[in-house]
Design an enzyme around this catalytic site. Structure first.
Site, PDB file in Angstrom:
ATOM      1  N   ALA A 158       0.863  -1.186   0.000  1.00  0.00           N
ATOM      2  CA  ALA A 158       0.000   0.000   0.000  1.00  0.00           C
ATOM      3  C   ALA A 158       0.899   1.237   0.000  1.00  0.00           C
ATOM      4  CB  ALA A 158      -0.875   0.003   1.245  1.00  0.00           C
ATOM      5  N   LYS A 159       0.503   2.237  -0.765  1.00  0.00           N
ATOM      6  CA  LYS A 159       1.260   3.492  -0.729  1.00  0.00           C
ATOM      7  C   LYS A 159       0.614   4.334   0.369  1.00  0.00           C
ATOM      8  CE  LYS A 159       3.071   6.554  -4.245  1.00  0.00           C
ATOM      9  NZ  LYS A 159       4.416   6.722  -3.719  1.00  0.00           N
ATOM     10  N   ALA A 160       0.911   3.936   1.605  1.00  0.00           N
ATOM     11  CA  ALA A 160       0.243   4.510   2.770  1.00  0.00           C
ATOM     12  C   ALA A 160       1.027   5.717   3.282  1.00  0.00           C
ATOM     13  CB  ALA A 160       0.135   3.459   3.866  1.00  0.00           C
TER      14      ALA A 160
END
Ligand code: PMP
Length: 310
Positions: A158-160
């Site tokens: 995830a590009k969190a």
């Protein structure tokens, strides 16, 4: 090249001036980093009088996956998402290289760090962006004392937003010591990636890159480079990579939307190869830039033109 008179973004379901798109200080995402985002480039082609957005479908899919991991709604179809992006660029009349930042964030005004039962919202804006790192000079980088977050801590798929504290620590440490960029180990002491890019090295004509078990973000530029290399007949290997393999490589480079394809000259004060851009890096870099600017028709499937052709 010209800056827009008014930079229009999409915020709270409307098209609005970026300068007026502000959020409440109680926003959940601001307290806990509970947001995920994308980073998409659009390249201006002067001859075609158009901006080409690179691999929007891949970016859309990754954003949707990030949202799902973080228990967020993302009710937009690819068509709707593309339409919104074309609208903000068209309304602002962008005519230069741009970078798009779509964000899904926990927008409720709520405290307690959790993911369920917190409402979320979506916005997207564009900024002008040329090179983020110098792609020509050869970067001087170090291996960071900060270790890349592991899947068991914050999912790296995830590009969190919150996970980028990890990148920021490594990037600042590197820059404050006089380097251009950092390379992070994964939790097992294998090479993972840069602070905001994937890493590749060449040894005896074969291209190597850390595999998905090394806590990397599955980069869209990484995928592109692997596809292009294979089309050139180059063997590409995804596997665990050690620090000293990078020291002794013939060529090392970063790949990512922001960094594009940027070659590395020194790692931990050791010169890589002969200290010049390597032949395979050079070939892939040139091909990459031609493709993204719309100069290679056979790769137009990766490009979304912003303006209708006249
Ligand atoms: N790793 C990290 C941590 C990143 O932030 C990025 C930039 N999005 C990348 C790799 C490269 O991914 P992409 O090629 O999809 O931009």
């Amino acid at each position: 090249m010209s800056e827009p008179k008014e930079n229009i973004c999409y915020f709270k379901g409307e098209y609005t001036a970026l300068k007026n798109a502000n959020i409440n200080i109680q926003t959940h995402a601001l307290q806990y980093g509970t947001a995920c985002f994308g980073g998409i480039r659009g390249y201006w082609n002067e001859e075609h009088n158009n901006i080409y957005i690179f691999r929007i479908e891949d970016h859309y899919r990754r954003l949707k996956e990030s949202a799902s991991i973080l228990c967020m709604e993302f009710p937009y179809s690819l068509e709707k998402f593309t339409g919104i992006i074309k609208n903000i660029l068209g309304k602002s009349e962008w005519k230069q290289n741009i970078y798009l930042r779509p964000v899904i964030y926990k927008s409720d005004l709520d405290i307690s760090p959790r993911l369920h039962n917190v409402g979320d919202s979506f916005f997207v804006y564009a900024i002008a962006l040329d090179d983020y790192l110098d792609t020509q000079k050869g970067l001087n980088v170090c291996v960071s004392s900060w270790v890349r977050i592991h899947e068991t801590q914050i999912p790296t798929r995830a590009k969190a937003s919150g996970g980028y504290i990890n990148s920021a620590l490594a990037k600042s440490e590197a820059m404050q010591q006089g380097y251009d960029e950092a390379i992070l180990f994964d939790i097992n002491g294998n090479i993972s990636e840069g602070s905001a890019s994937n890493i590749f090295f060449v040894r005896n004509g074969t291209l190597h890159t850390p595999d998905l078990s090394s806590s990397i973000l599955e980069g869209i530029t990484r995928r592109t480079i692997m596809e292009l290399a294979r089309e050139l007949g180059v063997d590409v290997v995804e596997r665990n990579v050690s620090r000293s393999e990078l020291y002794t490589a013939d060529e090392v480079f970063f790949a990512g939307t922001g960094v594009q394809v940027a070659w590395i000259k020194n790692i931990d004060n050791r010169q890589i190869g002969d200290g010049q851009i390597g032949p395979l890096t050079k070939k892939l870099q040139s091909l990459f830039f031609e493709i993204v600017k719309g100069q290679k028709e056979e790769y137009n499937r990766w490009l979304t033109p912003v303006y209708d052709k006249k």
